[in-house]
Write a protein that holds these residues in place. Structure first.
Motif, short mmCIF file in Angstrom:
data_model
loop_
_atom_site.label_atom_id
_atom_site.label_comp_id
_atom_site.label_asym_id
_atom_site.label_seq_id
_atom_site.Cartn_x
_atom_site.Cartn_y
_atom_site.Cartn_z
N ILE A 182 42.21 9.29 59.33
CA ILE A 182 43.53 9.93 59.27
C ILE A 182 43.95 10.12 57.82
O ILE A 182 44.36 11.21 57.41
N VAL A 183 43.86 9.07 57.03
CA VAL A 183 44.19 9.16 55.61
C VAL A 183 43.40 8.10 54.86
O VAL A 183 43.32 6.95 55.29
N ASP A 184 42.80 8.50 53.75
CA ASP A 184 41.98 7.59 52.94
C ASP A 184 42.74 7.21 51.67
O ASP A 184 42.99 8.07 50.82
N PRO A 185 43.14 5.94 51.52
CA PRO A 185 43.89 5.51 50.34
C PRO A 185 43.18 5.82 49.02
O PRO A 185 43.82 6.14 48.02
N THR A 186 41.85 5.76 49.03
CA THR A 186 41.10 6.05 47.80
C THR A 186 41.29 7.50 47.36
O THR A 186 41.46 7.79 46.17
N ASN A 187 41.27 8.42 48.32
CA ASN A 187 41.47 9.83 47.99
C ASN A 187 42.88 10.10 47.48
O ASN A 187 43.07 10.88 46.54
N VAL A 188 43.87 9.44 48.09
CA VAL A 188 45.25 9.62 47.64
C VAL A 188 45.41 9.08 46.22
O VAL A 188 46.07 9.69 45.38
N THR A 189 44.79 7.94 45.95
CA THR A 189 44.86 7.35 44.61
C THR A 189 44.21 8.27 43.59
O THR A 189 44.72 8.44 42.47
N ARG A 190 43.08 8.86 43.95
CA ARG A 190 42.39 9.77 43.03
C ARG A 190 43.28 10.97 42.70
O ARG A 190 43.34 11.41 41.54
N ARG A 191 43.96 11.48 43.70
CA ARG A 191 44.89 12.59 43.44
C ARG A 191 45.99 12.18 42.46
O ARG A 191 46.36 12.94 41.57
N LEU A 192 46.50 10.97 42.67
CA LEU A 192 47.56 10.48 41.79
C LEU A 192 47.06 10.34 40.36
O LEU A 192 47.75 10.73 39.41
N GLU A 193 45.88 9.80 40.18
CA GLU A 193 45.32 9.63 38.84
C GLU A 193 45.14 10.99 38.15
O GLU A 193 45.41 11.13 36.95
N ALA A 196 48.74 1.64 42.65
CA ALA A 196 48.95 2.59 43.74
C ALA A 196 47.95 2.36 44.87
O ALA A 196 48.30 2.43 46.05
N GLN A 197 46.70 2.08 44.51
CA GLN A 197 45.68 1.81 45.52
C GLN A 197 46.08 0.63 46.39
O GLN A 197 45.95 0.66 47.62
N ASP A 198 46.59 -0.43 45.75
CA ASP A 198 47.05 -1.60 46.51
C ASP A 198 48.19 -1.22 47.45
O ASP A 198 48.24 -1.67 48.60
N LYS A 199 49.11 -0.41 46.94
CA LYS A 199 50.25 0.01 47.76
C LYS A 199 49.79 0.84 48.95
O LYS A 199 50.25 0.63 50.08
N PHE A 200 48.87 1.77 48.71
CA PHE A 200 48.39 2.63 49.79
C PHE A 200 47.56 1.83 50.81
O PHE A 200 47.59 2.12 52.01
N ASP A 245 57.09 8.80 38.17
CA ASP A 245 57.81 8.99 39.43
C ASP A 245 57.56 10.39 39.99
O ASP A 245 57.35 10.55 41.20
N GLU A 246 57.57 11.39 39.11
CA GLU A 246 57.37 12.77 39.56
C GLU A 246 55.96 12.98 40.10
O GLU A 246 55.77 13.64 41.12
N ALA A 247 54.97 12.41 39.40
CA ALA A 247 53.59 12.55 39.85
C ALA A 247 53.39 11.85 41.19
O ALA A 247 52.72 12.38 42.09
N TYR A 248 53.98 10.67 41.33
CA TYR A 248 53.87 9.90 42.57
C TYR A 248 54.48 10.67 43.74
O TYR A 248 53.87 10.81 44.81
N GLU A 249 55.68 11.21 43.52
CA GLU A 249 56.36 11.94 44.59
C GLU A 249 55.60 13.22 44.96
O GLU A 249 55.49 13.57 46.14
N GLU A 250 55.06 13.90 43.96
CA GLU A 250 54.33 15.14 44.24
C GLU A 250 53.07 14.87 45.06
O GLU A 250 52.75 15.61 46.00
N VAL A 251 52.37 13.79 44.72
CA VAL A 251 51.16 13.45 45.47
C VAL A 251 51.50 13.08 46.91
O VAL A 251 50.81 13.49 47.85
#
Length: 222
Positions: free
Chosen positions: A115-126, A98-102, A171-177
């Protein structure tokens, strides 16, 4: 006559091919790497199964992954630790993808970390995955070893677990994040006073909307 023989050969070949294709893929057993002054005195299988060294993979509608325990005196402690390790391993594995994708998303849309930090988004997903897996992860197969230290005669247990979880939980976790990230960006856009900032937040929202439409795949290596 020749045509009948030819047709028979074709049918036989088709049966063989279909039969081979329908067989489950089995992995070769692996030999345990014994540490100095230790010996394996018992195991649940004659040989260590090949799945014990497998990477996380998608099997049908499930995600399969492996956990290995630390050395414990009891089997229960080893089993519990193996399940924890399996969950942590797959969460980190998905998090890396996910980090690579973000990161690619950030580059493609010219987004800044302000604007948006990929690391923070990845942490939320984890965090979301860890929560989802806690109730949906199931152990499908176990392999247990008992080792003895030659000098002290002390023993310890190693546990391997092959676990599976529905791919829908990923898939559900990814979409929710992504939805939560988009909502956060909307709030920041509405709070922004400058048009340039609003435009940047809208661009980021579009990036994550596109990512949501694309979905998440364990096989993708863009």
């Amino acid at each position: 006559m020749h045509k009948s023989v030819f047709n028979l050969v074709v049918v036989c070949l088709a049966v063989v091919i279909i039969g081979c294709a329908s067989r489950p893929i089995t992995q070769q057993p692996v030999a345990p790497a014994a540490e100095p002054n230790e010996k394996l005195i018992w195991s649940t299988h004659e040989q260590r199964p090949g799945w014990t060294v497998s990477e996380p993979e998608t099997v049908g509608e499930e995600l399969a992954f492996v956990g290995l325990s630390d050395k414990y005196a009891t089997e229960k402690e080893s089993r519990d630790d193996a399940m924890r390790t399996a969950t942590n391993n797959v969460v980190k594995y998905i998090g890396t993808l996910a980090q690579d994708k973000f990161n690619r998303l950030q580059t493609s849309y010219g987004l800044t970390t302000q604007i948006v930090d990929p690391t923070n988004v990845t942490r939320r997903l984890e965090e979301q995955l860890a929560s989802a897996f806690a109730t949906r992860i199931k152990a499908k197969e176990w392999y247990i070893e008992k080792w003895q230290r030659k000098k002290t005669k002390d023993t310890y247990i190693l546990a391997f677990v092959l676990s599976k979880v529905p791919k829908t939980s990923v898939d559900e976790a990814y979409e929710e994040v992504l939805n939560n990230t988009i909502d956060d960006l909307k709030k920041k856009r509405d709070e922004a006073s400058e048009e340039q900032a609003k435009s940047q937040f809208e661009n980021a929202m579009k990036a994550f909307e596109d990512a949501k439409q694309q979905g998440f795949s364990l096989e993708e290596k863009e």
